[in-house]
Design a protein around this motif. Sequence first.
Motif, PDB file in Angstrom:
ATOM      1  N   ARG A 277       0.716  -0.930   0.227  1.00  0.00           N
ATOM      2  CA  ARG A 277      -0.200   0.002   0.039  1.00  0.00           C
ATOM      3  C   ARG A 277       0.932   1.433   0.071  1.00  0.00           C
ATOM      4  O   ARG A 277       1.774   1.177   0.769  1.00  0.00           O
ATOM      5  CB  ARG A 277      -0.966   0.084   1.360  1.00  0.00           C
ATOM      6  N   VAL A 278       0.527   2.366  -0.920  1.00  0.00           N
ATOM      7  CA  VAL A 278       1.179   3.676  -0.800  1.00  0.00           C
ATOM      8  C   VAL A 278       0.254   4.537  -0.316  1.00  0.00           C
ATOM      9  O   VAL A 278      -1.053   4.718  -0.390  1.00  0.00           O
ATOM     10  CB  VAL A 278       1.312   3.998  -2.222  1.00  0.00           C
TER      11      VAL A 278
ATOM     12  N   HIS B  63      -0.871   9.896  -8.993  1.00  0.00           N
ATOM     13  CA  HIS B  63       0.509  10.382  -9.663  1.00  0.00           C
ATOM     14  C   HIS B  63       1.508   9.659  -9.204  1.00  0.00           C
ATOM     15  O   HIS B  63       2.756   9.973  -9.070  1.00  0.00           O
ATOM     16  CB  HIS B  63       0.570  11.676  -9.233  1.00  0.00           C
ATOM     17  N   VAL B  64       1.465   8.512  -8.592  1.00  0.00           N
ATOM     18  CA  VAL B  64       2.448   7.429  -8.025  1.00  0.00           C
ATOM     19  C   VAL B  64       2.492   6.195  -9.172  1.00  0.00           C
ATOM     20  O   VAL B  64       1.632   5.654  -9.647  1.00  0.00           O
ATOM     21  CB  VAL B  64       2.104   6.924  -6.762  1.00  0.00           C
TER      22      VAL B  64
ATOM     23  N   VAL C 154       0.000  11.402 -14.869  1.00  0.00           N
ATOM     24  CA  VAL C 154       1.173  10.345 -14.891  1.00  0.00           C
ATOM     25  C   VAL C 154       0.587   9.260 -15.466  1.00  0.00           C
ATOM     26  O   VAL C 154      -0.602   8.910 -15.340  1.00  0.00           O
ATOM     27  CB  VAL C 154       1.484  10.136 -13.401  1.00  0.00           C
ATOM     28  N   VAL C 155       1.157   8.735 -16.511  1.00  0.00           N
ATOM     29  CA  VAL C 155       0.819   7.205 -17.050  1.00  0.00           C
ATOM     30  C   VAL C 155       2.172   6.492 -17.125  1.00  0.00           C
ATOM     31  O   VAL C 155       3.194   7.018 -17.298  1.00  0.00           O
ATOM     32  CB  VAL C 155       0.335   7.358 -18.383  1.00  0.00           C
TER      33      VAL C 155
ATOM     34  N   ALA D 282       8.565   3.255  -5.298  1.00  0.00           N
ATOM     35  CA  ALA D 282       7.327   3.987  -5.285  1.00  0.00           C
ATOM     36  C   ALA D 282       7.933   5.388  -5.903  1.00  0.00           C
ATOM     37  O   ALA D 282       8.493   6.186  -5.168  1.00  0.00           O
ATOM     38  CB  ALA D 282       6.592   4.276  -4.184  1.00  0.00           C
ATOM     39  N   TRP D 283       7.446   5.869  -7.056  1.00  0.00           N
ATOM     40  CA  TRP D 283       7.770   7.031  -7.700  1.00  0.00           C
ATOM     41  C   TRP D 283       6.499   8.154  -7.783  1.00  0.00           C
ATOM     42  O   TRP D 283       5.405   7.712  -8.147  1.00  0.00           O
ATOM     43  CB  TRP D 283       8.694   6.688  -8.963  1.00  0.00           C
ATOM     44  N   HIS D 284       6.806   9.202  -7.177  1.00  0.00           N
ATOM     45  CA  HIS D 284       5.674  10.408  -7.338  1.00  0.00           C
ATOM     46  C   HIS D 284       6.169  11.474  -7.913  1.00  0.00           C
ATOM     47  O   HIS D 284       7.497  11.969  -7.960  1.00  0.00           O
ATOM     48  CB  HIS D 284       5.306  10.854  -6.122  1.00  0.00           C
ATOM     49  N   GLU D 285       5.411  11.975  -8.977  1.00  0.00           N
ATOM     50  CA  GLU D 285       5.973  13.134  -9.949  1.00  0.00           C
ATOM     51  C   GLU D 285       6.920  14.126  -9.053  1.00  0.00           C
ATOM     52  O   GLU D 285       7.477  14.853  -9.715  1.00  0.00           O
ATOM     53  CB  GLU D 285       4.749  13.630 -10.752  1.00  0.00           C
TER      54      GLU D 285
END
Length: 196
Positions: A4-5, A38-39, A69-70, A165-168
């Motif tokens: 989970r994020v 956006h993750v 984000v895609v 986990a990447w976020h813009e």
Amino acid sequence: VRGRVEIGIPVTTRRATSAYPTRSVPIAALASTSELRHVVVYLKDAPARAVQPMHVDIRQRDETFVPRVVAVTIGSVVDFPNDDPIYHNVFSLSRVRSFNLGRYPRGHSRQVTFDKPGVVKVYCDIHSHMSATVMVFNHPWFTVPAEDGHFELPAVPAGDREITAWHERLGDTTQRVRVEIGRTATADFVLPVPQQ
């Protein structure tokens, strides 16, 4: 790998504690679930694998890219339809995929094929506040979390792995997990938001 994020936000308020009336404790808070769109969660340094190309839209609506984000596989096509009653000009100067689709009006669409893995930042030449990100992978182990933050990366190769986990705007948060055949590994993230 399942997990989970959540996105933590800076503490801005405090509440009194019942144990010591003159003291206060920070109120833990999380960002709105809409930010989870956006993750992108993915297997870091994954071995390249044959993947099926995808076909997705990033719409131009209310002077915003939707979604912003895609995540797609290598060889995928992204359409950029214009839903606004004004012109847009979609472009990128990214090394991974540079393009300029020119100006086009409402009801028209242009498309781009993404043939290299990496991160591609997309902008509108007319509206400087518009931006989007296309993350291109040469393997199948990536996903965008559901609205409640849960995600699953099926069939991750066994071994010691790093899940990111990447976020813009928040960048990467990575953790190591041990993946064993026939067992579910867990990776839960709380992405930190830096205090101003």
